[in-house]
Enzyme design. Structure first.
Site, PDB file in Angstrom:
ATOM      1  N   ILE A   8       0.832  -1.200   0.000  1.00  0.00           N
ATOM      2  CA  ILE A   8       0.000   0.000   0.000  1.00  0.00           C
ATOM      3  C   ILE A   8       0.864   1.248   0.000  1.00  0.00           C
ATOM      4  O   ILE A   8       1.858   1.337   0.718  1.00  0.00           O
ATOM      5  CB  ILE A   8      -0.977   0.000   1.216  1.00  0.00           C
ATOM      6  CG1 ILE A   8      -1.846   1.275   1.223  1.00  0.00           C
ATOM      7  CG2 ILE A   8      -0.241  -0.192   2.526  1.00  0.00           C
ATOM      8  CD1 ILE A   8      -2.977   1.241   2.239  1.00  0.00           C
ATOM      9  N   THR A   9       0.470   2.230  -0.816  1.00  0.00           N
ATOM     10  CA  THR A   9       1.149   3.524  -0.833  1.00  0.00           C
ATOM     11  C   THR A   9       0.367   4.517   0.025  1.00  0.00           C
ATOM     12  O   THR A   9      -0.841   4.396   0.199  1.00  0.00           O
ATOM     13  CB  THR A   9       1.267   4.084  -2.264  1.00  0.00           C
ATOM     14  OG1 THR A   9      -0.041   4.439  -2.754  1.00  0.00           O
ATOM     15  CG2 THR A   9       1.895   3.069  -3.213  1.00  0.00           C
ATOM     16  N   GLY A  10       1.081   5.493   0.572  1.00  0.00           N
ATOM     17  CA  GLY A  10       0.428   6.518   1.390  1.00  0.00           C
ATOM     18  C   GLY A  10      -0.277   5.967   2.600  1.00  0.00           C
ATOM     19  O   GLY A  10      -1.422   6.347   2.886  1.00  0.00           O
ATOM     20  N   GLY A  14      -4.708   9.423   7.249  1.00  0.00           N
ATOM     21  CA  GLY A  14      -6.048   9.377   6.659  1.00  0.00           C
ATOM     22  C   GLY A  14      -6.534   7.994   6.316  1.00  0.00           C
ATOM     23  O   GLY A  14      -6.364   7.040   7.072  1.00  0.00           O
ATOM     24  N   TYR A 164      -6.139  18.624  -9.729  1.00  0.00           N
ATOM     25  CA  TYR A 164      -6.448  17.476  -8.881  1.00  0.00           C
ATOM     26  C   TYR A 164      -7.482  16.572  -9.562  1.00  0.00           C
ATOM     27  O   TYR A 164      -7.315  15.342  -9.613  1.00  0.00           O
ATOM     28  CB  TYR A 164      -6.973  17.940  -7.526  1.00  0.00           C
ATOM     29  CG  TYR A 164      -7.290  16.811  -6.583  1.00  0.00           C
ATOM     30  CD1 TYR A 164      -6.278  16.010  -6.070  1.00  0.00           C
ATOM     31  CD2 TYR A 164      -8.604  16.528  -6.204  1.00  0.00           C
ATOM     32  CE1 TYR A 164      -6.561  14.955  -5.204  1.00  0.00           C
ATOM     33  CE2 TYR A 164      -8.894  15.490  -5.340  1.00  0.00           C
ATOM     34  CZ  TYR A 164      -7.867  14.706  -4.841  1.00  0.00           C
ATOM     35  OH  TYR A 164      -8.162  13.665  -3.994  1.00  0.00           O
TER      36      TYR A 164
END
Length: 283
Positions: A8-10, A14, A164
């Site tokens: 998993i990235t990030g 959150g 974005y």
């Protein structure tokens, strides 16, 4: 998810953090790809405290393709088949910035990096039957009406929500293009609107907008815990084992805007991304 290998990235803030913690609780063996070693180690310790298997931390700066390639090579050298790859990390800027490679940073971090990482890890995913790729996109693709190929690097003018939204649309078109190339095989690949935002999203910006961004994005988002649910659904649930190329929200397939279903745009974006990154999929 007992003993499933999940990358998993990030994962340190959150929805990424909530996703990682819950997968750890369910027994997944996590590889945490994150920019800050100490934050990754703190999360790994928290996973262990909840009874999860030991998590591995690999440093990766998604604003640098060299760093993405180096992290991907660490996993290739390790050689362990991957059950689930979750491309979760995301960035939003209030002014035009360039990545280490000279690309507009929002597109570079949100699209170019996961494109290269996924391509590098594809052989490890294909080595595991029933493997899955989960791309965290967003209903922010509604901020735009297409990729805007005439100014992909926002050199003619920068607009926070346009850039974005375009990067999230790129996530969806990448999902579409990859699903087509993998049709009938493993892994499956799907994308989603999380309905949540990391409280740190946009916090790297200076000035008033740093605090305002979460408020401006609020109509699209709920809490991190709620937002992690669709990611977890796509990563874990047996009902979507054979589903690929779809967009999900609230753990259900939904129909995105037409420009997120544009196969011609998906192919054009794929070629553009290969040219920019210098990475070509061996499919």
């Amino acid at each position: 998810m007992q003993d499933k290998q999940v990358v998993i990235t990030g994962p340190t803030a959150g929805i990424g953090r909530e996703t990682a913690l819950e997968l750890g609780r369910r027994g997944a063996r996590l590889t945490l790809l994150c920019r800050a070693q100490h934050k990754g180690e703190a999360l790994a310790a928290e996973v262990a405290s909840l009874g999860g298997p030991p998590a591995q931390v690999v440093v990766m700066d998604m604003a640098s393709l060299a760093s993405v390639r180096a992290a991907g090579q660490v996993l290739l050298d390790r050689g362990e088949p991957i059950d689930v790859l979750i491309n979760n990390a995301g960035l939003i800027n209030t002014e035009r910035r360039e990545s280490a490679d000279g690309f507009e940073e929002t597109l570079a971090v949100n699209h170019f990096a996961p494109f290269v990482l996924t391509g590098m890890l594809l052989s490890l995913l294909q080595a595991q039957p029933g493997s899955r790729i989960v791309n965290v996109a967003s209903d922010a693709h509604k901020f735009v009406r297409g990729m805007g190929f005439d100014d992909m690097q926002a050199e003619q003018g920068f607009r926070t929500f346009r850039e974005y939204g375009r990067s999230k649309l790129a996530n969806m078109l990448f999902t579409l293009g990859l699903a087509k190339r993998l049709e009938g095989g493993s892994p499956t690949v799907n994308c989603l609107h999380p309905g949540a935002v990391s409280t740190s999203l946009g916090s790297q910006n200076d000035g008033l907008l740093s605090g305002l961004l979460p408020l401006l994005l609020k109509p699209f988002f709920k809490s991190p815990e709620q937002g992690a649910q669709t990611t977890l659904f796509l990563a874990c649930d047996p009902s979507v084992a054979g589903v690929s190329g779809q967009y999900f929200a609230k753990s259900r397939p939904v129909k995105p805007k037409p420009w997120a279903q544009d196969a011609e745009a998906a192919e054009r974006l794929w070629r553009y991304t290969e040219e920019c990154t210098g990475f070509v999929y061996s499919l």
